[in-house]
Structures are given as C-alpha cells and as structure tokens.
Design a protein around this motif. Structure first.
Motif, PDB file in Angstrom:
ATOM      1  N   GLY A  75       0.795  -1.224   0.000  1.00 46.12           N
ATOM      2  CA  GLY A  75       0.000   0.000   0.000  1.00 46.12           C
ATOM      3  C   GLY A  75       0.821   1.264   0.000  1.00 46.12           C
ATOM      4  O   GLY A  75       0.352   2.320  -0.418  1.00 46.12           O
ATOM      5  N   THR A  76       2.079   1.184   0.496  1.00 44.71           N
ATOM      6  CA  THR A  76       2.933   2.374   0.515  1.00 44.71           C
ATOM      7  C   THR A  76       3.669   2.597  -0.795  1.00 44.71           C
ATOM      8  O   THR A  76       4.303   3.634  -0.972  1.00 44.71           O
ATOM      9  CB  THR A  76       3.977   2.224   1.637  1.00 44.71           C
ATOM     10  N   PHE A  77       3.627   1.633  -1.728  1.00 47.29           N
ATOM     11  CA  PHE A  77       4.429   1.706  -2.954  1.00 47.29           C
ATOM     12  C   PHE A  77       3.746   2.595  -3.995  1.00 47.29           C
ATOM     13  O   PHE A  77       2.544   2.473  -4.254  1.00 47.29           O
ATOM     14  CB  PHE A  77       4.625   0.308  -3.535  1.00 47.29           C
ATOM     15  N   GLY A  78       4.528   3.534  -4.564  1.00 47.02           N
ATOM     16  CA  GLY A  78       4.031   4.367  -5.647  1.00 47.02           C
ATOM     17  C   GLY A  78       3.131   5.485  -5.194  1.00 47.02           C
ATOM     18  O   GLY A  78       2.471   6.111  -6.025  1.00 47.02           O
ATOM     19  N   VAL A  79       3.049   5.781  -3.895  1.00 45.19           N
ATOM     20  CA  VAL A  79       2.196   6.856  -3.393  1.00 45.19           C
ATOM     21  C   VAL A  79       3.082   7.913  -2.750  1.00 45.19           C
ATOM     22  O   VAL A  79       4.214   7.640  -2.346  1.00 45.19           O
ATOM     23  CB  VAL A  79       1.152   6.325  -2.379  1.00 45.19           C
TER      24      VAL A  79
END
Length: 709
Positions: free
Chosen positions: A83-87
């Motif tokens: 969920g933390t990837f690419g944000v």
C-alpha cells in the motif's frame, strides 16, 4: 496494467518482488509518467537500490512518490506494503507526515541529513514493532544537476540497542550475583568445605565438596592428598591453580581462585575456592582451610555478555561497510550515467551531421564528369577519409555511452584471439612479446564480434604504448563459475562467465589515473597521440553486453584488465560475417518510403535511392508516413529510429498492420532501445548504423527485397 514499453531493454534489470512490481505498476497515475519515459537518472537510481540488500527508498519529485527495494519492503514497510508503494510519502506515513515533508524539502534544496538511533514503531508481523534505525538522506540529481528527489538509506540498529540493553541487564545481574556470593560467604551458604593439613599433606573435605570434585565422599572424609584433589581440575586451568597455591603457601594469607572442575558425566562446572593459609611462628605453611561456591551461572552470564559484545561490534562494522559500499557505487553510477547521457546525445547529433557530409560527398563523386572528377578526386577522397574518421570517433563515443547498435551472435573467443594473433604481432612490434594462454573447451558468449575485436586491439595498443622499451603482453582466457557467496566480490551476479585477461609489463598507472581511466577523452598521452576514447569504448562495450571489467595496475609493474562475459546457453560456434558485395547493386523500380526527420539526410537518401533506380516516397515523421501509406502502398520502409513523437519501431508496427510482410530497414545514429538488435528486430527487419555508405545501403536494400521475393 503495465507501464513498461516493449521497445526498451528489460528494466529494472534485477529479479525480485519489487522489480516485478515496478514493471507492472501503472506509473501514469503518479505524475512520473510511463515507465518507458523515465529519465536516465531515475532508471539508474532504481537499478542501484534493487542491487543492494540494504533497505533503500526513493522519494521522487515534490510529492515524494515512494519507490523502494525488497529489503525496505520486508523490514520497513512491513504490513503496509504494497500500500505504501508508488504513493506520496505523506500519504504512506501520515503519522510522520510533517517530518517527511521537512526532509523532502531540504533534499530538494540539495541538503543531506543523517540521524542515529531513531525510534520508530513499524507495522511488522501483524503487530506494532519497536525499531531503532540509522537514517541517511541524500538528494538525487537529474541529468542537469538539479535535485529531483531524495534517497534514504536505512541501517536498522534494533539488534544493537536491544543488545546494549541486554548487556546493561547482564551487568546488573552480574553485580547482584557478586553481592549474593558475598552474602553466601557471610551466611555460610557454600557448596563444600575443606581443611588441608600441609605438613602431612592430609586433605579432608565434606560430602558436598566431594560431589563437586567427583570424588568418593568416604575417601574425602578420611583424607586425600592434594595431588588427588587437583586431578579433577580442568587441564587448562590446573597450571595456574598450582602456581597460585604455591605462592599462597610461601606468603600465607587469603586465597581465592576460579576454575572448572570435572563432573561425573564428563562435563566441567565453574566453582570459586576461597580459603586462608595459616603460617606457624617460623613462617611455614601449617593449615589451609576453605570453602567452595558454585559460580557456574555467573560465568555463563559473563561468557554470554562477552559473545554478545563481540557480535554487536561485528554487526555494526558490517552495516557501516555495506553503507559505504552502496554510497560509492551510487556515486560512480551517477557519474558514469551523466557522462554517458552527454556523450550519447553529442554522438547522435554528430552522426546525422556526418551522414549528411558523407552522403553529399558520395553523390558529388557519382555525378562529377570524368574529366572534372580526375582533378578533384584526391580532395574528395581526403574529405571522405576525414568524415569516416569522425564517424569512427562517434562510434567510440556511443560505445562508452552504451548506445551503439550491437549485432550479438554466439562467439568463440578462443577462435577470435587466434584470428587476431598475426595482426596483434604486427601492431605490437618486435620489442613486445605476445603470449596467449587459451583454455580448451572455452564456453561460448553472446557478443558483437567486430566490437570485441576492436576492444582487444585497443587494449593491445595501450599496452604497447606503455612498454616503449619492450615487454610482454599476455592474453589469457578461462571459464569461471561464481556462486552466491562470490558474485558480489566480482560485482557480478552469480553464474557462469568467460574471463578474458589482458596484462602487460609496462609502466603501470597510479591511483589518480586509475580513477579516471575509463572516462571519455581522458588520456595521459601527449597532445595528438591519443583521443582518450579507447578505454572508454572498451568499458561501454563490455557493460552493454551484460559483462564487467576489472582493472588493476601498479606503477612500474604493469597493468591487468579482466573482462567478464556471461556464458551463452547455446554453445554453437559464432556465425561468420557476411562477405561484402563487390559492387553497388541497383534497384528494379521498387517503391521505398523514406522516413527521416533531418531534412539534409532525408534529401540525400532520396537522391541516392533515385540514382540507384528506386521509386522514392518521403516523410518527415511517423504521422506523415502513415498518411502516405493511406494514399499508396510501397515495397520497403526505410526509417530512422529516433523520430519525434512516434519512433521508428512504433511506426514499423503500425505499417505492418496494413502491410504485414513489408521489409523494414532501420537507420540509427543512436536511439534509446535500439542498442541490441536481437531484442529490437523482428523477422524481415534489419538495422544500418549512421553514417553509412551508398554501397552498404544498396547491398542491404537489395538483399532484403530479394528475400521478400
């Protein structure tokens, strides 16, 4: 949905969960744009963080879009991944959004930060996990030197902090144990007692003492000799204990010793012996009573504490060394990538200029009247020779930038070295001895044979120049298998490689020269005697083939280059180069569409093709070419690769939807994605490098059209 373009080589170039996620992620939603359009600095930074095992995260752009490696996903992101990837970083970690905004703002201003032993509560293994980290923030610069993001390297110190706390607790426990020992002595809480009558050597002990020393209690009660008692002490401790007893007998007074005694099961247990040697009126030892205390647990605690401290220091040293190595690799990669981008761009522009010059000279030669041609022929040949030398320099620049078009084929390096021996001996001269040691059964490699020949010749010429008074040049080949525990030592992934070693006995190089030797235009030769592109070409070519190059040198003792090429799975022998055609084949009226954005190059290409007997259509970009296709078909597409907007490869795919079997000839002065032909060309496609001669162009076109027929 994937944002990876099929026109690019595999990126990221590493296995693992995060590399797969990067390829599959829809980057168009993040503001970074499709993966295929990422700038070189970002691709290099991503490849770098994926190559190391230390947790590293990139915060890209003003929003700080997060891109991280497998180690960060496992140890830092934890249960929040993916969920933390690419944000943006503030959305990924809202509880410390202000902190991350401050760090990102400083990084985008070009400032670095570092913090030691920061405490974080991370979501790992389904629960909040107290963690301590060393965190190092550094700006990431784009191709023009502007900060474009922040790289964060994380070294987890949780084990160190917990070990220090454990050590403090162990020290407290040790102090309490010593206090308990003192209390036990004062209270008589002992595990055995003895009395030694020294003049008669009569040693009497109670039952508890006998059990501690694995002695017969009945014999201990009746009396033993000191020698019988000492037999139970550990052989390593016995000499020191005997010396201490002898000293106490001479001076009298208190006695205290710690040592190991043998148990009935053969193991040893730590005890502490406390006593006092009583002397008579003449100073002679008379009586020696004492007690035993069990200190085995205390000794175990001390050993555990000592081992913990030693392990802690080792872990800290390893973490610091890994961080230093990662930073050095990052600096080197960024430097070489920046130079490569600049060099590749210059080479591309020069290729188009030289294509125009060489093409114009060729047309002038073909159209001059024989009488006039005889008067100016030598001038035309001089101009053409100078232009070809320029083209050769451009190819070396492209080789360093890893943007040259490679025609990789299975190659037997031993056979290649054999074929070059005679040329090498002539090049080296009589003063230099050439020695070759070629391993039988050498594995095949996948490489561009002419480029490899050029690389070996460059190394030989450099070696010759380093041995002005003569010496020895050695070329050694061999197979090399690297396991998981050795690949990193060679900056190579584990696997099978062919190693080519070129060494000389020349003047050698110092550390300062070694640090710049692969940079383009760097040379130690006098002005006019070297371009400084030879070794940079070798470096770029080896890297582009997926290999690695190592260099070692000592002033006055010579230089050694080691080239590593990945083993090719297909062990077939290398294909022979096609023989050059003896004449310029003419066309048969076939219709060719020429797509070229440079007006001078396009005009010259059209002129040449019409002279050869072809019907020619022309367009300046992909859209204009597709408009031409709608009006009238053609027999062959000749297109530049680096077109504005739709590139040449995309144009070819669009054309083949209408004309499925039309031959396509790509012309390139360097274009991203076209460096390795095997991954760029489909059936019925060929590639020709700018600047090219009319003879080569004519022969290639004729061969492609005849294969189609």
């Amino acid at each position: 949905m994937t944002s990876e373009s099929p026109l690019l080589p595999a990126f990221p170039a590493f296995p693992g969960e995060m590399a797969t996620l990067i390829r599959r992620f829809d980057w168009s939603t993040t503001g970074l744009g499709p993966l295929a359009e990422w700038p070189g600095y970002l691709r290099t930074s991503v490849d770098l963080i994926l190559a190391v095992s230390t947790p590293i995260v990139l915060m890209v752009g003003r929003p700080g879009v997060l891109i991280y490696n497998d180690a960060y996903a496992a140890t830092v992101a934890g249960d929040r991944h993916p969920g933390t990837f690419g944000v943006p970083v503030e959305d990924a970690w809202p509880e410390i959004a202000g902190w991350n905004r401050h760090v990102l703002d400083l990084g985008l201003r070009g400032e670095s930060l570092s913090y030691e032993d920061l405490h974080f509560v991370l979501p790992r293994r389904g629960r909040p996990d107290d963690s301590w980290m060393n965190v190092y923030y550094s700006p990431v610069y784009d191709e023009i030197g502007t900060p474009a993001g922040v790289m964060c390297i994380i070294v987890e110190n949780t084990d160190k902090i917990m070990a220090e706390r454990g050590r403090a607790e162990a020290e407290t426990e040790l102090r309490l144990a010593n206090e308990r020992v003192s209390l036990a002595l004062n209270a008589g809480a002992v595990i055995g007692t003895w009395v030694w009558d020294i003049p008669t050597n009569h040693f009497v002990a109670d039952e508890r003492f006998a059990r501690a020393f694995s002695l017969d209690p009945a014999q201990a009660a009746q009396g033993l000799t000191l020698e019988q008692v000492v037999e139970s002490i550990h052989p390593e401790d016995r000499p020191a204990i005997e010396a201490l007893i002898a000293h106490t007998l001479r001076v009298g007074g208190p006695y205290r010793a710690e040592y190991r005694v043998r148990q009935l099961d053969g193991t040893y247990r730590w005890i502490e012996a406390n006593g006092e040697c009583q002397l008579d009126a003449y100073g002679l030892a008379l009586r020696f009573p004492g007690v035993l205390i069990d200190i085995h647990e205390r000794k175990q605690t001390e050993t555990t504490l000592r081992d913990l401290t030693a392990t802690l220091e080792q872990r800290v040293a390893e973490a610091v060394a890994e961080r230093t190595l990662a930073e050095e690799r990052l600096r080197q990669a960024q430097k070489m990538e920046a130079i490569g981008q600049l060099t590749g761009g210059i080479a591309h522009d020069f290729n188009n200029l030289l294509a125009g010059v060489i093409g114009s000279l060729t047309i002038v030669q073909r159209r001059l009247h024989p009488d006039t041609k005889a008067e100016v022929q030598r001038f035309l040949e001089a101009a053409n020779h100078a232009a070809q030398r320029g083209a050769s320099l451009v190819q070396r620049m492209l080789a360093f930038a890893r943007r040259q078009s490679l025609d990789n084929r299975p190659t037997d390096i031993n056979a290649l070295v054999h074929s070059l021996e005679e040329m090498l001996r002539r090049t080296l001269g009589e003063r230099v001895i050439l020695e070759t040691r070629l391993q039988p059964g050498l594995w095949s490699v996948l490489t561009d044979m002419p480029q490899l020949e050029s690389a070996l010749l460059n190394l030989a010429i450099n070696a010759r120049d380093a041995m002005p008074h003569g010496g020895r040049l050695s070329i050694v080949t061999g197979n090399l298998s690297l396991g998981a525990d050795h690949g990193e030592d060679h900056d190579l992934d584990p696997g099978d490689y062919v190693r080519v070693e070129v060494s000389d006995t020349g003047t050698g190089m110092d550390a300062e020269v070694l640090s710049h030797v692969f940079e383009p235009f760097f040379t130690t030769k006098p002005i006019g005697q070297g371009t400084g592109l030879g070794l940079s070409m070798v470096y770029g070519f080896v890297k582009q083939t997926g290999g690695h190059i190592r260099l070692s040198s000592t002033p006055g003792r010579g230089t050694r280059f080691r080239l590593y090429f990945p083993r090719h799975a297909d062990a077939a022998a290398a294909e022979a180069e096609a023989a050059a055609l003896p004449h310029t084949p003419s066309g048969g009226g076939e219709r060719i569409l020429v797509v070229e954005d440079d007006p001078v190059v396009r005009m010259l290409t059209v002129e040449v093709l019409e002279d050869l007997g072809y019907q020619v259509l022309q367009a300046s970009d992909g859209l204009e070419a597709l408009e031409t296709l709608r009006r009238e078909p053609f027999d062959l597409l000749l297109t530049d690769v680096g077109l504005p907007g739709m590139n040449g490869r995309q144009l070819a795919e669009s054309v083949r939807q209408v004309l499925p079997e039309v031959p396509v000839l790509f012309a390139t002065g360097y274009a991203e994605g076209a460096e390795t032909r095997a991954g760029f060309l489909d059936e019925g496609m060929e590639m020709i490098a700018k600047p090219y001669t009319i003879d080569v162009l004519a022969a290639t076109l004729r061969a492609m059209l005849e294969r189609r027929a």
